[in-house]
Design a protein around this motif. Structure first.
Motif, PDB file in Angstrom:
ATOM      1  N   UNK A   3       0.839  -1.201   0.000  1.00 23.02           N
ATOM      2  CA  UNK A   3       0.000   0.000   0.000  1.00 23.02           C
ATOM      3  C   UNK A   3       0.874   1.250   0.000  1.00 23.02           C
ATOM      4  N   UNK A   4       0.332   2.303  -0.603  1.00 19.20           N
ATOM      5  CA  UNK A   4       1.067   3.572  -0.657  1.00 19.20           C
ATOM      6  C   UNK A   4       1.187   4.167   0.740  1.00 19.20           C
ATOM      7  N   UNK A   5       2.301   4.799   0.979  1.00 18.20           N
ATOM      8  CA  UNK A   5       2.546   5.444   2.269  1.00 18.20           C
ATOM      9  C   UNK A   5       1.666   6.682   2.379  1.00 18.20           C
ATOM     10  N   UNK A   6       1.050   6.874   3.512  1.00 13.56           N
ATOM     11  CA  UNK A   6       0.192   8.035   3.740  1.00 13.56           C
ATOM     12  C   UNK A   6       0.998   9.178   4.331  1.00 13.56           C
ATOM     13  N   UNK A   7       0.720  10.369   3.841  1.00 15.02           N
ATOM     14  CA  UNK A   7       1.338  11.577   4.386  1.00 15.02           C
ATOM     15  C   UNK A   7       0.483  12.123   5.517  1.00 15.02           C
ATOM     16  N   UNK A   8       1.121  12.779   6.450  1.00 17.24           N
ATOM     17  CA  UNK A   8       0.371  13.424   7.523  1.00 17.24           C
ATOM     18  C   UNK A   8      -0.546  14.479   6.929  1.00 17.24           C
ATOM     19  N   UNK A   9      -1.655  14.724   7.586  1.00 14.40           N
ATOM     20  CA  UNK A   9      -2.693  15.568   6.997  1.00 14.40           C
ATOM     21  C   UNK A   9      -2.753  16.973   7.582  1.00 14.40           C
ATOM     22  N   UNK A  10      -1.842  17.328   8.471  1.00 13.18           N
ATOM     23  CA  UNK A  10      -1.894  18.662   9.059  1.00 13.18           C
ATOM     24  C   UNK A  10      -1.271  19.731   8.164  1.00 13.18           C
TER      25      UNK A  10
END
Length: 99
Positions: A3-10
């Motif tokens: 799965x693709x790595x998720x970036x922080x959303x802030x």
């Protein structure tokens, strides 16, 4: 395929571009622009090219960004090795060169 790595959303893509424009560190700016491209939905391969890196390197920077934010995208400069010669030894070496 993993799965693709998720970036922080802030941080938004706009925020990352603004930080890149204000940064005094060119490499940090390139990394921020690559991450902004990822947030905009660009393919990771193309986003990595923006920052002059490959996908694996981009993945490593995503991990660092998620851990510590934009400041973790700066290069870590080594302080170098401590001097192995004393100031007296340097003076002796200087006199040796003049002889």
């Amino acid at each position: 395929m993993p799965a693709a790595m998720k970036l922080r959303t802030d941080y938004s893509a706009f925020d990352l571009r603004r930080l890149a424009a204000r940064s005094r560190h060119a490499n940090q700016s390139h990394r921020l622009l690559s991450l902004a491209a990822v947030l905009d939905g660009m393919d990771r391969e193309q986003a990595a090219r923006i920052g002059g890196m490959d996908r694996q390197t981009l993945r490593d920077w995503v991990h660092r960004f998620n851990e510590g934010g934009p400041d973790r995208l700066k290069d870590i400069r080594s302080k170098g090795q401590p001097k192995t010669i004393t100031s007296i030894g340097m003076c002796e070496w200087a006199h040796f060169g003049q002889a």
